[in-house]
Design a protein around this motif. Sequence first.
Motif, PDB file in Angstrom:
ATOM      1  N   GLN A 258      98.034  12.807   4.326  1.00 35.87           N
ATOM      2  CA  GLN A 258      97.749  13.736   3.240  1.00 35.87           C
ATOM      3  C   GLN A 258      98.856  13.768   2.187  1.00 35.87           C
ATOM      4  OE1 GLN A 258      96.537  17.626   4.501  1.00 35.87           O
ATOM      5  NE2 GLN A 258      95.203  16.851   6.139  1.00 35.87           N
ATOM      6  N   TYR A 259      99.989  13.126   2.469  1.00 35.98           N
ATOM      7  CA  TYR A 259     101.108  13.155   1.523  1.00 35.98           C
ATOM      8  C   TYR A 259     101.476  11.752   1.029  1.00 35.98           C
ATOM      9  CZ  TYR A 259     101.569  17.948   3.102  1.00 35.98           C
ATOM     10  OH  TYR A 259     101.318  19.270   3.387  1.00 35.98           O
ATOM     11  N   GLY A 260     100.526  10.815   1.158  1.00 39.96           N
ATOM     12  CA  GLY A 260     100.729   9.484   0.621  1.00 39.96           C
ATOM     13  C   GLY A 260     101.696   8.618   1.397  1.00 39.96           C
ATOM     14  N   ILE A 261     101.949   8.970   2.654  1.00 38.88           N
ATOM     15  CA  ILE A 261     102.864   8.173   3.482  1.00 38.88           C
ATOM     16  C   ILE A 261     102.169   7.852   4.814  1.00 38.88           C
ATOM     17  CG2 ILE A 261     105.098   8.794   2.500  1.00 38.88           C
ATOM     18  CD1 ILE A 261     105.256  11.141   4.386  1.00 38.88           C
ATOM     19  N   GLY A 262     100.952   7.354   4.700  1.00 37.53           N
ATOM     20  CA  GLY A 262     100.149   7.084   5.883  1.00 37.53           C
ATOM     21  C   GLY A 262     100.752   6.055   6.817  1.00 37.53           C
ATOM     22  N   ASP A 263     101.656   5.209   6.291  1.00 36.81           N
ATOM     23  CA  ASP A 263     102.278   4.207   7.153  1.00 36.81           C
ATOM     24  C   ASP A 263     103.175   4.844   8.212  1.00 36.81           C
ATOM     25  OD1 ASP A 263     103.739   4.799   4.656  1.00 36.81           O
ATOM     26  OD2 ASP A 263     105.326   3.590   5.571  1.00 36.81           O
ATOM     27  N   LEU A 264     103.542   6.114   8.021  1.00 35.73           N
ATOM     28  CA  LEU A 264     104.346   6.798   9.038  1.00 35.73           C
ATOM     29  C   LEU A 264     103.514   7.160  10.263  1.00 35.73           C
ATOM     30  CD1 LEU A 264     106.712   9.232   7.065  1.00 35.73           C
ATOM     31  CD2 LEU A 264     107.195   6.967   7.972  1.00 35.73           C
ATOM     32  N   ARG A 265     102.200   7.023  10.163  1.00 39.08           N
ATOM     33  CA  ARG A 265     101.343   7.342  11.301  1.00 39.08           C
ATOM     34  C   ARG A 265     101.678   6.471  12.505  1.00 39.08           C
ATOM     35  NH1 ARG A 265      98.695  11.638  12.551  1.00 39.08           N
ATOM     36  NH2 ARG A 265      97.840  11.783  10.441  1.00 39.08           N
ATOM     37  N   ARG A 266     102.018   5.212  12.270  1.00 41.06           N
ATOM     38  CA  ARG A 266     102.345   4.319  13.383  1.00 41.06           C
ATOM     39  C   ARG A 266     103.779   4.519  13.863  1.00 41.06           C
ATOM     40  NH1 ARG A 266     105.536   0.116  12.638  1.00 41.06           N
ATOM     41  NH2 ARG A 266     106.215  -0.437  10.522  1.00 41.06           N
ATOM     42  N   VAL A 267     104.571   5.282  13.130  1.00 42.64           N
ATOM     43  CA  VAL A 267     105.973   5.504  13.464  1.00 42.64           C
ATOM     44  C   VAL A 267     106.162   6.796  14.250  1.00 42.64           C
ATOM     45  CG1 VAL A 267     108.268   5.957  12.473  1.00 42.64           C
ATOM     46  CG2 VAL A 267     106.807   4.169  11.496  1.00 42.64           C
ATOM     47  N   LEU A 268     105.388   7.828  13.901  1.00 42.86           N
ATOM     48  CA  LEU A 268     105.580   9.153  14.468  1.00 42.86           C
ATOM     49  C   LEU A 268     104.602   9.419  15.608  1.00 42.86           C
ATOM     50  CD1 LEU A 268     106.199  11.236  11.221  1.00 42.86           C
ATOM     51  CD2 LEU A 268     107.795  10.962  13.115  1.00 42.86           C
ATOM     52  N   GLU A 269     105.155   9.719  16.757  1.00 45.13           N
ATOM     53  CA  GLU A 269     104.333  10.144  17.896  1.00 45.13           C
ATOM     54  C   GLU A 269     104.056  11.624  17.814  1.00 45.13           C
ATOM     55  OE1 GLU A 269     102.169   9.491  21.321  1.00 45.13           O
ATOM     56  OE2 GLU A 269     103.386   7.945  20.366  1.00 45.13           O
ATOM     57  N   VAL A 270     105.103  12.430  17.527  1.00 48.47           N
ATOM     58  CA  VAL A 270     104.987  13.882  17.405  1.00 48.47           C
ATOM     59  C   VAL A 270     105.799  14.323  16.197  1.00 48.47           C
ATOM     60  CG1 VAL A 270     105.375  16.108  18.516  1.00 48.47           C
ATOM     61  CG2 VAL A 270     104.745  14.126  19.906  1.00 48.47           C
ATOM     62  N   GLY A 271     105.197  15.150  15.355  1.00 52.11           N
ATOM     63  CA  GLY A 271     105.897  15.673  14.177  1.00 52.11           C
ATOM     64  C   GLY A 271     106.772  16.865  14.519  1.00 52.11           C
ATOM     65  N   ALA A 272     107.390  17.422  13.491  1.00 51.45           N
ATOM     66  CA  ALA A 272     108.301  18.559  13.673  1.00 51.45           C
ATOM     67  C   ALA A 272     107.531  19.803  14.090  1.00 51.45           C
ATOM     68  CB  ALA A 272     109.077  18.817  12.391  1.00 51.45           C
ATOM     69  N   SER A 273     108.155  20.625  14.922  1.00 51.05           N
ATOM     70  CA  SER A 273     107.524  21.841  15.438  1.00 51.05           C
ATOM     71  C   SER A 273     107.697  22.995  14.452  1.00 51.05           C
ATOM     72  CB  SER A 273     108.175  22.221  16.776  1.00 51.05           C
ATOM     73  OG  SER A 273     109.487  22.736  16.547  1.00 51.05           O
ATOM     74  N   ASP A 300     119.227  23.270  -1.269  1.00 50.70           N
ATOM     75  CA  ASP A 300     119.677  23.783   0.029  1.00 50.70           C
ATOM     76  C   ASP A 300     118.798  23.236   1.145  1.00 50.70           C
ATOM     77  OD1 ASP A 300     121.660  25.352  -1.213  1.00 50.70           O
ATOM     78  OD2 ASP A 300     120.248  26.996  -1.537  1.00 50.70           O
ATOM     79  N   VAL A 301     117.501  23.200   0.889  1.00 52.79           N
ATOM     80  CA  VAL A 301     116.548  22.693   1.881  1.00 52.79           C
ATOM     81  C   VAL A 301     116.739  21.193   2.074  1.00 52.79           C
ATOM     82  CG1 VAL A 301     114.108  22.408   2.435  1.00 52.79           C
ATOM     83  CG2 VAL A 301     114.898  24.525   1.341  1.00 52.79           C
ATOM     84  N   ARG A 302     116.894  20.464   0.969  1.00 49.59           N
ATOM     85  CA  ARG A 302     117.015  19.004   1.050  1.00 49.59           C
ATOM     86  C   ARG A 302     118.304  18.594   1.764  1.00 49.59           C
ATOM     87  NH1 ARG A 302     113.573  16.158  -2.152  1.00 49.59           N
ATOM     88  NH2 ARG A 302     115.022  14.426  -2.327  1.00 49.59           N
ATOM     89  N   VAL A 303     119.389  19.319   1.506  1.00 48.29           N
ATOM     90  CA  VAL A 303     120.674  18.993   2.135  1.00 48.29           C
ATOM     91  C   VAL A 303     120.594  19.144   3.652  1.00 48.29           C
ATOM     92  CG1 VAL A 303     123.015  19.901   2.444  1.00 48.29           C
ATOM     93  CG2 VAL A 303     122.167  19.418   0.153  1.00 48.29           C
ATOM     94  N   LEU A 304     119.821  20.123   4.124  1.00 43.70           N
ATOM     95  CA  LEU A 304     119.767  20.442   5.547  1.00 43.70           C
ATOM     96  C   LEU A 304     118.601  19.777   6.283  1.00 43.70           C
ATOM     97  CD1 LEU A 304     120.556  24.244   5.203  1.00 43.70           C
ATOM     98  CD2 LEU A 304     122.085  22.524   6.160  1.00 43.70           C
ATOM     99  N   ALA A 305     117.714  19.114   5.544  1.00 41.40           N
ATOM    100  CA  ALA A 305     116.477  18.605   6.150  1.00 41.40           C
ATOM    101  C   ALA A 305     116.757  17.634   7.291  1.00 41.40           C
ATOM    102  CB  ALA A 305     115.604  17.944   5.083  1.00 41.40           C
ATOM    103  N   ARG A 306     117.691  16.716   7.108  1.00 45.00           N
ATOM    104  CA  ARG A 306     118.013  15.758   8.171  1.00 45.00           C
ATOM    105  C   ARG A 306     118.505  16.475   9.426  1.00 45.00           C
ATOM    106  NH1 ARG A 306     121.247  10.253   7.376  1.00 45.00           N
ATOM    107  NH2 ARG A 306     119.677   8.970   6.354  1.00 45.00           N
ATOM    108  N   ASP A 307     119.426  17.425   9.232  1.00 51.61           N
ATOM    109  CA  ASP A 307     120.036  18.104  10.379  1.00 51.61           C
ATOM    110  C   ASP A 307     119.033  18.957  11.140  1.00 51.61           C
ATOM    111  OD1 ASP A 307     122.616  17.098   9.652  1.00 51.61           O
ATOM    112  OD2 ASP A 307     122.712  18.629   8.099  1.00 51.61           O
ATOM    113  N   VAL A 308     118.060  19.536  10.437  1.00 54.41           N
ATOM    114  CA  VAL A 308     117.123  20.463  11.066  1.00 54.41           C
ATOM    115  C   VAL A 308     115.884  19.750  11.599  1.00 54.41           C
ATOM    116  CG1 VAL A 308     115.652  22.486  10.679  1.00 54.41           C
ATOM    117  CG2 VAL A 308     117.941  22.400   9.667  1.00 54.41           C
ATOM    118  N   MET A 309     115.433  18.693  10.939  1.00 56.24           N
ATOM    119  CA  MET A 309     114.153  18.076  11.280  1.00 56.24           C
ATOM    120  C   MET A 309     114.260  16.831  12.151  1.00 56.24           C
ATOM    121  SD  MET A 309     112.181  18.425   7.599  1.00 56.24           S
ATOM    122  CE  MET A 309     110.782  17.469   8.172  1.00 56.24           C
ATOM    123  N   ALA A 310     115.284  15.999  11.930  1.00 58.41           N
ATOM    124  CA  ALA A 310     115.292  14.659  12.530  1.00 58.41           C
ATOM    125  C   ALA A 310     115.222  14.699  14.051  1.00 58.41           C
ATOM    126  CB  ALA A 310     116.537  13.890  12.076  1.00 58.41           C
TER     127      ALA A 310
END
Length: 359
Positions: A258-273, A300-310
């Motif tokens: 839905q966000y134009g990055i459908g190729d991540l479907r084969r990469v991600l088993e489970v998304g962020a909670s 502020d959100v972008r700076v922390l996104a890696r630390d909180v989501m990855a």
Amino acid sequence: MQDDDTAGRAAPDAGQGGEGEQAPGDSTRLLRAALQEVSSVIVGQDAMVERTMVALIARGHCLLEGVPGIAKTLAVSTLATVAGGSFSRIQFTPDLVPSDIVGTRIYRPSAERFDVELGPVFANFVLADEINRAPAKVQSSLLEVMAERQVSLGGQTHPLPDPFIVVATQNPVESEGVYPLPEAQRDRFLMKVQVPHPRAHEEMEILRRMSTAPPQAHQVLDPVTLRELQESAEQVHVHRLIADYVVRLVMATREPDQYGIGDLRRVLEVGASPRATLGLVASARALALVRGRDYVLPDDVRVLARDVMAHRLVLTFDALADGVSTEQVVDRVLAAVPPPRVIWDEPHGDTASAAMAAG
């Protein structure tokens, strides 16, 4: 969370540095003084120190990952000294058992009864050193501690001190005697921070500062002040478009098509909670307070996104085989999901006002 259409917050004073910063209030001055005191001991690693402080103010827990010898343990113990309150270090080893951490019941023959001996987790700052060296049974004993901030022993519930934070460290390069953290426990950590080696000029400063008489940090805060700072962070304004941006970032890891990055479907088993959604907002509020604002910006959100989501993402086997990292996935999501635009009004007097517009 407030839901008005404009941020309506004071923006930067002309003499206060970069866009989005304003004259610091009492809370920000205290936090900056605390960070400065930590920096008098820790050379470099500014991002690690700031993220740990953000986790503390956001009432979350922090996982530090890096090779040995880069001041992870020293940074946590120094922050505990500066922040005040009690501090406990637990060295995780393969022969550790859950009662070594949370406590146990001990029979007292003289009194003919069982008494509860509370474990080392009953402290304001708990350092779980090399947490991945203990088996899953021991690691899971921290789940109730981290999520519920309590320990159940002998049919009784014992609340933990307030404020309370678990800071864990782990070594990513060793494989012998190491037990990877299960997904459920990783999700309990507000942040996972990658700690790099120091750069050349920082290494020289480490040599100069630590080779003779190492500096000692002094207490700046106390538990009562920390609770007040946590309450101040909870009052930091979050515009409805910032909240929408956070939700879109998290949803892009679950429904990438839905966000134009459908190729991540084969990469991600489970998304962020959903903890990622709550954690992004809470940590962005704390970061805004540290940086002298009473409102959250998209940066502020972008700076922390890696630390909180990855660390909350689970990759497929094919992605792991191809060497794809969760940090690369978060970067791709950040590039695909546009943030709201910040519109700065013309200054009126010494301040300007900011509003948000959909990106």
